[in-house]
Design a protein around this motif. Structure first.
Motif, PDB file in Angstrom:
ATOM      1  N   PRO A  42      11.042 -24.149  28.255  1.00 25.98           N
ATOM      2  CA  PRO A  42      10.914 -25.552  28.655  1.00 25.98           C
ATOM      3  C   PRO A  42      11.268 -26.521  27.529  1.00 25.98           C
ATOM      4  N   PRO A  45       4.641 -27.716  16.216  1.00 29.31           N
ATOM      5  CA  PRO A  45       5.429 -28.587  15.319  1.00 29.31           C
ATOM      6  C   PRO A  45       5.446 -30.085  15.604  1.00 29.31           C
ATOM      7  N   VAL A  93       7.254 -33.122  13.399  1.00 25.18           N
ATOM      8  CA  VAL A  93       8.395 -33.874  13.931  1.00 25.18           C
ATOM      9  C   VAL A  93       8.112 -35.383  13.829  1.00 25.18           C
TER      10      VAL A  93
HETATM   11  C1  LIG Z   1       5.740 -26.892  27.315  1.00 25.41           C
HETATM   12  C2  LIG Z   1       5.676 -27.196  25.841  1.00 25.41           C
HETATM   13  C3  LIG Z   1       4.445 -27.182  25.187  1.00 25.41           C
HETATM   14  C4  LIG Z   1       4.363 -27.484  23.840  1.00 25.41           C
HETATM   15  N1  LIG Z   1       3.139 -27.600  23.264  1.00 25.41           N
HETATM   16  C5  LIG Z   1       3.038 -28.103  22.011  1.00 25.41           C
HETATM   17  C6  LIG Z   1       1.770 -28.422  21.448  1.00 25.41           C
HETATM   18  O1  LIG Z   1       0.712 -28.266  22.075  1.00 25.41           O
HETATM   19  N2  LIG Z   1       1.739 -28.933  20.183  1.00 25.41           N
HETATM   20  C7  LIG Z   1       2.892 -29.129  19.441  1.00 25.41           C
HETATM   21  O2  LIG Z   1       2.804 -29.571  18.290  1.00 25.41           O
HETATM   22  N3  LIG Z   1       4.097 -28.823  19.961  1.00 25.41           N
HETATM   23  C8  LIG Z   1       4.200 -28.360  21.231  1.00 25.41           C
HETATM   24  N4  LIG Z   1       5.434 -28.124  21.775  1.00 25.41           N
HETATM   25  C9  LIG Z   1       6.621 -28.348  20.933  1.00 25.41           C
HETATM   26  C10 LIG Z   1       6.891 -29.825  20.638  1.00 25.41           C
HETATM   27  O3  LIG Z   1       6.604 -30.597  21.780  1.00 25.41           O
HETATM   28  C11 LIG Z   1       8.336 -30.003  20.180  1.00 25.41           C
HETATM   29  O4  LIG Z   1       8.575 -29.204  19.037  1.00 25.41           O
HETATM   30  C12 LIG Z   1       8.676 -31.438  19.812  1.00 25.41           C
HETATM   31  O5  LIG Z   1       8.197 -32.331  20.770  1.00 25.41           O
HETATM   32  C13 LIG Z   1      10.179 -31.575  19.648  1.00 25.41           C
HETATM   33  O6  LIG Z   1      10.537 -32.916  19.404  1.00 25.41           O
HETATM   34  P1  LIG Z   1      12.074 -33.332  19.349  1.00 25.41           P
HETATM   35  O7  LIG Z   1      12.109 -34.788  19.068  1.00 25.41           O
HETATM   36  O8  LIG Z   1      12.787 -32.421  18.426  1.00 25.41           O
HETATM   37  O9  LIG Z   1      12.667 -32.998  20.795  1.00 25.41           O
HETATM   38  P2  LIG Z   1      12.224 -33.536  22.238  1.00 25.41           P
HETATM   39  O10 LIG Z   1      10.898 -34.180  22.189  1.00 25.41           O
HETATM   40  O11 LIG Z   1      12.420 -32.412  23.182  1.00 25.41           O
HETATM   41  O12 LIG Z   1      13.264 -34.702  22.540  1.00 25.41           O
HETATM   42  C14 LIG Z   1      14.606 -34.506  22.884  1.00 25.41           C
HETATM   43  C15 LIG Z   1      15.001 -35.567  23.895  1.00 25.41           C
HETATM   44  O13 LIG Z   1      16.411 -35.598  24.008  1.00 25.41           O
HETATM   45  C16 LIG Z   1      16.751 -35.636  25.384  1.00 25.41           C
HETATM   46  N5  LIG Z   1      18.070 -35.015  25.496  1.00 25.41           N
HETATM   47  C17 LIG Z   1      18.391 -33.718  25.307  1.00 25.41           C
HETATM   48  N6  LIG Z   1      19.691 -33.528  25.512  1.00 25.41           N
HETATM   49  C18 LIG Z   1      20.220 -34.733  25.807  1.00 25.41           C
HETATM   50  C19 LIG Z   1      21.530 -35.168  26.130  1.00 25.41           C
HETATM   51  N7  LIG Z   1      22.558 -34.325  26.168  1.00 25.41           N
HETATM   52  N8  LIG Z   1      21.720 -36.484  26.416  1.00 25.41           N
HETATM   53  C20 LIG Z   1      20.671 -37.367  26.377  1.00 25.41           C
HETATM   54  N9  LIG Z   1      19.408 -36.984  26.096  1.00 25.41           N
HETATM   55  C21 LIG Z   1      19.193 -35.688  25.812  1.00 25.41           C
HETATM   56  C22 LIG Z   1      15.666 -34.869  26.081  1.00 25.41           C
HETATM   57  O14 LIG Z   1      15.603 -35.159  27.459  1.00 25.41           O
HETATM   58  C23 LIG Z   1      14.442 -35.315  25.291  1.00 25.41           C
HETATM   59  O15 LIG Z   1      13.886 -36.498  25.802  1.00 25.41           O
HETATM   60  C24 LIG Z   1       5.549 -27.783  23.112  1.00 25.41           C
HETATM   61  C25 LIG Z   1       6.795 -27.791  23.758  1.00 25.41           C
HETATM   62  C26 LIG Z   1       6.859 -27.518  25.109  1.00 25.41           C
HETATM   63  C27 LIG Z   1       8.193 -27.585  25.792  1.00 25.41           C
END
Ligand SMILES: Cc1cc2nc3c(=O)[nH]c(=O)nc-3n(C[C@H](O)[C@H](O)[C@H](O)COP(=O)(O)OP(=O)(O)OC[C@H]3O[C@@H](n4cnc5c(N)ncnc54)[C@H](O)[C@@H]3O)c2cc1C
Length: 574
Positions: free
Chosen positions: A90, A552, A556
């Motif tokens: 996910p 993480p 982040v």
């Molecule tokens: C189900 C689940 C449970 C988790 N539980 C925890 C927890 O309890 N504690 C914790 O610390 N971490 C948890 N994590 C991990 C944590 O949420 C992530 O590591 C963190 O939020 C990642 O942040 P990010 O900014 O790198 O990416 P994201 O928050 O995923 O942001 C990426 C964004 O870019 C958008 N995007 C992607 N591709 C494109 C595109 N081509 N064009 C336009 N937009 C796009 C996406 O829709 C999204 O909004 C969990 C993750 C999941 C999926």
């Protein structure tokens, strides 16, 4: 403002275009637009986070993914270490990204993880000590939903009450919580952690979560608050899926990027916008390398094999992906007060839901785990004769135990009440990759984390399972535990269980890792600029060169806060 179609944008050129309105992207958007002279456009592929009750209700987090519109609904490639199984992966497909669908655990991890990032990048700015002010800029510590007396459950000296994201202790207690804390007193193998976020998390304590006033606090609810979103210099375009970043030739000998290609509406025609100063890639650790590869930034030989013209030859793009696995253990217990009760009794469920809606109190105000902890293998473990220790040091766990009062994700068994302990591998030595096999930028990436492909990783999960079993053999569980669901104690029996049932906990990092300017590998420099090009920066989990030994999101948020300052400094902004 937030809009859904390109025609509703006032212009097609902004100082900064941020790709992905997720955990990190919204931090950068919010911070950069503090200066009213700076314009920012966020392109987000998903839709709005508001108006969806289950996104706000903490205990409903397990049903937000997979197979919903809020999830990218990815699966991994077949995993050798999982007996060839593919598993779900996910990612939030919604404003707020994964912070809108995650399980809200707020765990900063060991200080030595950050000190290791500082060493890898040769930039002391990434050390724990120098990042703490940014951790504090993010965190707004608030009382739990039930306003219980929290003294002894956390250390106020390591928290901030002035940041942006709500963080709190569990606002509803389960009967097992006290048994868990009692076991940390009964069994010296499992030390009690007063505060899991003090930088030295070896032991077991109360979970802290991004929850405030009984509801989820995401980057969308916090950094894009109504006051922020009404800024005239900030625009968010929803349903805009970015396919590529485009170069416009050379600037001072470097290829310069300033144009972003994306869909206008779900599956709509592609359009372009331009960034006058920078494009910030914040699409997360799967989509950021995916977009780079689609854009011709990657390993030249591999891009040529697919038929994509190489714009920048960088063999590190998509490589070095590190992630956590989890193996679920259950025990049949002598209690009715487990989560099974909630899922089997519709009247109870309805009354609790009503209570949450009316007063934001009760069982729905918490995530699925009130207690969590990290532990190390004994220093004399046989594995260290053949494998180096991949953890960042004595303050870091090798594995995690996460405690749930029942079974939290469907399918729910028809009978029985359970205790669950998820055994997480938090300092893995396996490394995987994100790659592509198509010239169609909208085809999903190939996610190959290479789970459990080292001797260290499988050894550590086995030992984690044995530790969990010793934990529930403590005196506090007498008369509570009836019998284990999983049996088998020998290495080969445990391997059948692990390889046949483990999954991911979706913490992948490192697929666009930061390294020292002179490193010769890595995707971004210590200021998070893509190496060898102009106009492109990456701010999301993909830059963390090694997955933290913790969940993480806290890391982040912290790196996104510092990145915002680095960008402001680079452009002399307020
Ligand atoms: C189900 C689940 C449970 C988790 N539980 C925890 C927890 O309890 N504690 C914790 O610390 N971490 C948890 N994590 C991990 C944590 O949420 C992530 O590591 C963190 O939020 C990642 O942040 P990010 O900014 O790198 O990416 P994201 O928050 O995923 O942001 C990426 C964004 O870019 C958008 N995007 C992607 N591709 C494109 C595109 N081509 N064009 C336009 N937009 C796009 C996406 O829709 C999204 O909004 C969990 C993750 C999941 C999926």
């Amino acid at each position: 403002g937030i809009v859904e179609r390109v025609k509703d944008l006032p212009k097609l050129s902004y100082d900064f275009v941020i790709i992905g309105g997720g955990t990190a992207g919204n931090v950068v958007a919010s911070r950069l637009t503090e200066d009213p002279s700076v314009s920012v456009l966020v392109l987000e592929a998903g839709g709005l986070n508001t108006g969806i009750e289950n996104v706000s209700i903490p205990l409903q987090c397990p049903i937000l993914t997979p197979n919903t519109p809020f999830d990218w609904n990815y699966t991994t490639t077949p995993q050798v270490g999982f007996n060839g199984r593919s598993v779900i992966y996910p990612r939030g497909h919604i404003l707020g990204g994964s912070s809108s669908v995650n399980f809200m655990g707020y765990t900063r991890g060991p200080s030595t993880d950050y000190d290791r990032y500082a060493a890898i990048t040769k930039d002391p700015g990434w050390s724990w000590e120098r990042l703490l002010p940014y951790i504090f800029k993010n965190e707004r510590w608030v009382p739990p939903a039930d306003h219980h007396n929290t003294s002894g459950q956390f250390d106020p000296s390591v928290h901030s009450t002035t940041g942006v994201n709500f963080v709190s202790l569990p606002g509803f207690s389960h009967p097992i919580d006290q048994k868990i804390i009692q076991t940390t007193k009964d069994l010296p193998e499992f030390p009690h952690l007063v505060d899991i976020n003090a930088g030295s998390p070896v032991g077991i304590g109360f979970t802290q979560s991004t929850i405030g006033n009984g509801a989820r606090s995401s980057s969308a609810t916090s950094y894009l608050s109504p006051q922020v979103i009404k800024r005239e210099n900030l625009f968010v375009l929803l349903n805009a899926q970015v396919s590529r970043v485009l170069s416009q030739g050379d600037v001072s000998g470097k290829i310069s990027f300033g144009v972003v290609e994306f869909t206008d509406g779900v599956g709509g025609p592609t359009k372009q916008v331009s960034a006058k100063k920078e494009i910030v890639l914040s699409a997360g650790s799967l989509a950021t390398p995916h977009i780079l590869l689609n854009s011709g930034i990657g390993n030249k030989t591999e891009l040529e094999e697919i038929g994509i013209k190489t714009v920048v030859d960088n063999p590190s793009v998509g490589k070095n992906f590190s992630d956590h696995t989890a193996t679920g253990l259950q025990w049949l217990v002598n209690s009715n007060l487990t989560l099974e009760h909630l899922h089997r009794d519709p009247a109870f469920f309805e009354s609790e839901l009503e209570q949450w809606e009316k007063s934001k109190t009760g069982i729905f105000t918490i995530s699925t785990f009130n207690n969590i902890g990290w532990l190390r293998l004994p220093a004399n473990s046989t594995i260290f004769q053949s494998s180096p220790d991949p953890s960042s040091g004595l303050k870091s766990g090798h594995f995690e135990l996460l405690f749930t009062n029942g079974i939290s994700r469907p399918p729910f068994p028809a009978t029985g009440n359970f205790l669950s302990i998820s055994v997480g591998l938090v300092s893995p030595s396996s490394r995987g990759s994100i790659s592509i096999n198509s010239t169609n930028p909208f085809a999903p990436p190939l996610i190959n984390p290479q789970y459990l492909t080292t001797d260290f990783d499988i050894f550590t999960v086995r030992e984690g399972i044995r530790a969990a079993r010793r934990f529930v053999a403590g005196p506090a569980w007498k008369d509570y535990i009836i019998s284990p669901v999983q049996n088998g104690t020998k290495d080969d029996e445990l391997d059948v269980l692990i390889r046949g049932s483990a999954g991911s906990i979706w913490h992948g990092c490192g697929s666009a890792g930061m390294t020292a300017t002179d490193a010769g590998y890595g995707v971004v420099d210590p200021d998070l600029r893509v190496k060898g090009v102009e106009g492109l920066r990456i701010v999301d989990a993909s830059v963390l060169p090694i997955v933290p030994a913790a969940h993480p999101q806290a890391a982040v948020y912290a790196i996104a806060e510092r990145a915002s300052d680095l960008i402001k400094q680079a452009w002399n902004q307020k």
